[in-house]
Design an enzyme around this catalytic site. Structure first.
Site, PDB file in Angstrom:
ATOM      1  CG  ASP A   1     105.071  56.055  21.673  1.00  0.00           C
ATOM      2  OD1 ASP A   1     104.533  57.080  22.132  1.00  0.00           O
ATOM      3  OD2 ASP A   1     106.218  56.048  21.205  1.00  0.00           O
TER       4      ASP A   1
ATOM      5  CB  SER B   1     107.376  59.872  15.937  1.00  0.00           C
ATOM      6  OG  SER B   1     108.616  59.241  16.102  1.00  0.00           O
TER       7      SER B   1
ATOM      8  CG  HIS C   1     107.806  59.519  21.198  1.00  0.00           C
ATOM      9  ND1 HIS C   1     107.381  58.372  20.556  1.00  0.00           N
ATOM     10  CD2 HIS C   1     108.365  60.274  20.227  1.00  0.00           C
ATOM     11  CE1 HIS C   1     107.682  58.426  19.274  1.00  0.00           C
ATOM     12  NE2 HIS C   1     108.291  59.585  19.045  1.00  0.00           N
TER      13      HIS C   1
END
Length: 720
Positions: free
Chosen positions: A219, A645, A83
């Site tokens: 991810d 992240s 992402h």
């Protein structure tokens, strides 16, 4: 640990609780190092941060200013979240080569794809410059005067501190203005896409599983940093070569088990751990409910249209996810704060702090802080609420108003900077809107507008409303706007902005959509923003003094960490499951079996590539399985937030074991209050990453670059 569980002043803190916090890596000596070793770490603080020698911090990279990434080879190979690299993958995709749908894997350096504008930043050095920054300030100064001196001092430090020509000096504030640190950074600008799984792996679970455990998402994405022939930052060039990092992370194949030590190293974005109870209570009882109600209304409308119309489903998939993301977070945050009794705990801590002030004779200096907080937060509440309604309605959820507000800003540019500024901004705006309108439906937006404008008129204090909103007929206004405004499609929007500035301004004033945005913006900037900003400035001063009181009145071993501010931090904890409700317990590791259990053929969230199904059925897992199963995700007690992240999850020996990408729903309140029983971060198991790269993609060229180790066996190897 919020307010840093001021339990630290008066109570003994159990070891398990000593896992929250986002710590500056250059200041780990002492208490933090001891805690980390008690949790199982085998490294020293110097192994983590060292200015003069290679250390873990040299492998940690700020990816494009918003995410974290890490070096995983001596050839500049960089790992981050899918992402985090999504927009780059999307930009390289086409109908002929849809990398979002099918994935992308460069089998040689020549196949790697450049990404103009993407950056990768390393921290070279961190230095305390508090005395230099606060020089010349006094306690009796107004907040505005004090900030003026501080800003001038920051400029001097940035200008005069030593660095290489290709480096940059940055000063950041900590502890609400009680400490300032200088960061010497090195930013690389030639970043190329190397590998990405298909979205059915990289975004598996999508919106439904967002903020949720159990999770089964791969991810991750791979990029490479390129440098000039001297290994220094350079703009993109075919002559550039893969960067040789000072340190890269070996990758452990030994996996994780409950209670294993974990450390997450990265660039967390923003937290507010030391808010007083009155502020937290306002978030729980006033601000979050308003935010949630607005997005409830918007999401219900968009969802209904998406279910009925496949074209709208495609157009609004990304926007729906964006709106739903923080809507879901705010709901979980409120639930977690309520469940953990965060407000009540803070009130207890404040009573204890007041007693400590009296005991140490500090009432004159700090005794008025909590009463002043009460006063200012009472005063700011209606302004904060009105501000949220404006932001959520005009800038985030009604697309016509968002576009009209950008044109409103275009008018301000003309009035303040002249025709040339107007022309430049107008051309850029038209170019950007061409893409935006492709995913716009005026019939969807019309229904959202009608509901949210009605909410705005009903819920915002009457003194903050535009005059045109008083006794407004919402249905008639909506019909007028969406029948007659030029903002409902790109061609009429573009025509509206044609001509010189005066011509455009005259046309704008006649447009009903612009009139609504103008009236809302004028009311906001005259009736809400000035008093809100003045009160926020006073509150900021109180927060600085409150933080000073905490630092001064707490014992030397108090666990007070600075709020996140997108600077490099270390957080540590353990792999650990949790119990979110009575009779419910979640194990800390998920497996590929769970992917197949969730599999729904053709579903955009839960579809699975056929090759992954084949690998699962044949159990062709290579060296990445454990007890015959492929691990996918795991959770830990590491204290993370947005910006983490892509952060590496590191084991006790300094090896890579996973990749941070999310938090559990019940623990999203950790931006305000860290509860070790509920706060869990979610990580991709590195063995799932390797399995996808190796067995699914066949990109063994990438595996060959990495250093694969078995720390529990004392062995290392490269893929054969």
């Amino acid at each position: 640990m919020k307010l840093l569980r001021l339990l630290f002043i008066f109570l003994s803190v159990p070891l398990f609780a000593q896992q929250g916090g986002m710590w500056i890596p250059s200041l780990l000596d002492g208490m933090n190092e001891t805690e980390m070793k008690n949790l199982g770490m085998k490294m020293s603080a110097q192994d983590i941060y060292d200015v003069n020698n290679s250390s873990l911090k040299d492998a940690i990279v700020h990816f494009n200013g918003g995410c974290t990434s890490e070096m995983i080879s001596n050839q500049g190979l960089l790992l981050t979240n899918h992402h985090c690299g999504y927009s780059q993958i999307q930009k390289h995709s086409s109908l002929e080569s849809d990398y979002l749908e099918h994935g992308f894997w460069a089998k040689s350096l020549k196949e790697e794809l450049p990404n103009p504008g993407v950056t990768a930043t390393f921290i070279i050095k961190i230095e305390d410059v508090t005395e230099k920054i606060l020089e010349g300030t006094t306690a009796t100064m107004s907040e505005a005067d004090k900030q003026g001196i501080i800003e001038a001092n920051i400029a001097k430090v940035v200008q005069n501190s030593p660095k290489e020509k290709y480096q940059e000096n940055r000063v950041r504030t900590f502890y609400e203005g009680n400490q300032y640190m200088l960061f010497v950074v090195e930013t690389f600008k030639d970043i190329r896409l190397v590998g990405a799984p298909p979205s059915s792996i990289g975004k598996f679970g999508s919106d439904t599983d967002n903020w949720v455990w159990p999770r089964h998402t791969g991810d991750f994405a791979l990029f490479r940093i390129y440098a000039d022939k001297n290994n220094n930052p350079a703009e993109y060039s075919e002559d550039n070569v893969p960067y040789t990092p000072k340190h890269f992370l070996p990758i452990s194949l030994d996996g994780v088990a409950e209670n294993d030590f974990t450390m997450v190293f990265g660039f967390p974005g923003s937290t507010d751990e030391y808010l007083p109870s009155v502020a937290l209570e306002q978030i729980v009882e006033t601000i979050n409910p308003a935010r949630i109600a607005i997005r409830d209304a918007a999401l219900a409308i968009v969802d209904e249209y998406m279910r009925a119309d496949p074209q709208i489903k495609i157009q609004y998939a990304s926007k729906f996810a964006r709106i739903a993301n923080y809507w879901k977070k705010w709901r979980g945050e409120t639930l977690g704060l309520t469940k953990s009794n965060a407000v009540g705990i803070k009130k207890d801590q404040e009573r204890d702090l007041t007693a400590q002030m009296k005991k140490k004779g500090k009432q004159a200096e700090y005794g008025n802080l909590l009463p002043q907080f009460e006063t200012y937060y009472t005063q700011i509440e209606p302004y904060s609420l009105a501000r949220e309604y404006f932001l959520e309605t005009a800038l985030r959820n009604v697309e016509l108003l968002t576009t009209a507000f950008q044109v409103y800003q275009l008018k301000q540019a003309y009035e303040n900077r002249g025709e040339q500024s107007f022309n430049d901004r107008r051309d850029n705006l038209i170019a950007s809107m061409n893409v935006k309108y492709k995913d716009y439906s005026s019939k969807v937006d019309k229904d959202v507008f009608e509901v949210l404008i009605a909410l705005y008129a009903e819920k915002v204090d009457e003194r903050f409303l535009p005059d045109s909103f008083k006794n407004m007929d919402v249905e008639r206004l909506t019909e007028d706007v969406y029948s007659n405004s030029a903002f409902t499609n790109f061609e009429s929007f573009k025509a509206l902005l044609e001509g010189d500035a005066e011509t455009v301004m005259a046309k704008l004033e006649k447009d009903p959509g612009y009139q609504v945005a103008r009236d809302m913006a004028d009311a906001y900037f005259t009736k809400i923003a000035p008093d809100y900003e003045a009160l926020r400035l006073n509150i900021s001063g109180l927060e600085r003094d409150y933080m000073k009181a905490l630092l001064e009145l707490s014992p030397k071993d108090a666990r007070i960490f600075p709020n996140a501010n997108s600077t490099m931090r270390v957080t540590y904890g353990q792999v650990k499951g949790y119990s979110p409700a009575d009779a419910v317990y979640y194990e800390p590791v998920t497996h590929l079996d769970g992917v197949m259990e969730k599999y729904i053929p053709g579903d955009y969230e839960f579809d699975v590539p056929q090759k992954l199904i084949d690998l699962y059925n044949s159990k062709d897992y290579g060296p990445y399985a454990e007890n015959g199963k492929i691990p996918v995700n795991f959770i830990g007690t590491n204290h993370t937030t947005g910006g983490n992240s892509g952060s590496p999850a590191i084991d006790a020996h300094g090896n890579l074991i996973g990749l941070n990408f999310d938090r559990v729903w019940e623990g999203t309140m950790s931006d305000y209050y860290y509860d070790p029983s509920l706060s869990r971060n979610i990580m991709v198991d590195i063995r799932y990453v390797l399995f996808i790269v190796d067995k699914y993609a066949g990109a063994t060229n990438l595996i060959d670059e990495m250093k694969l180790v078995h720390p529990k066996k004392g062995k290392s190897k490269r893929k054969k």
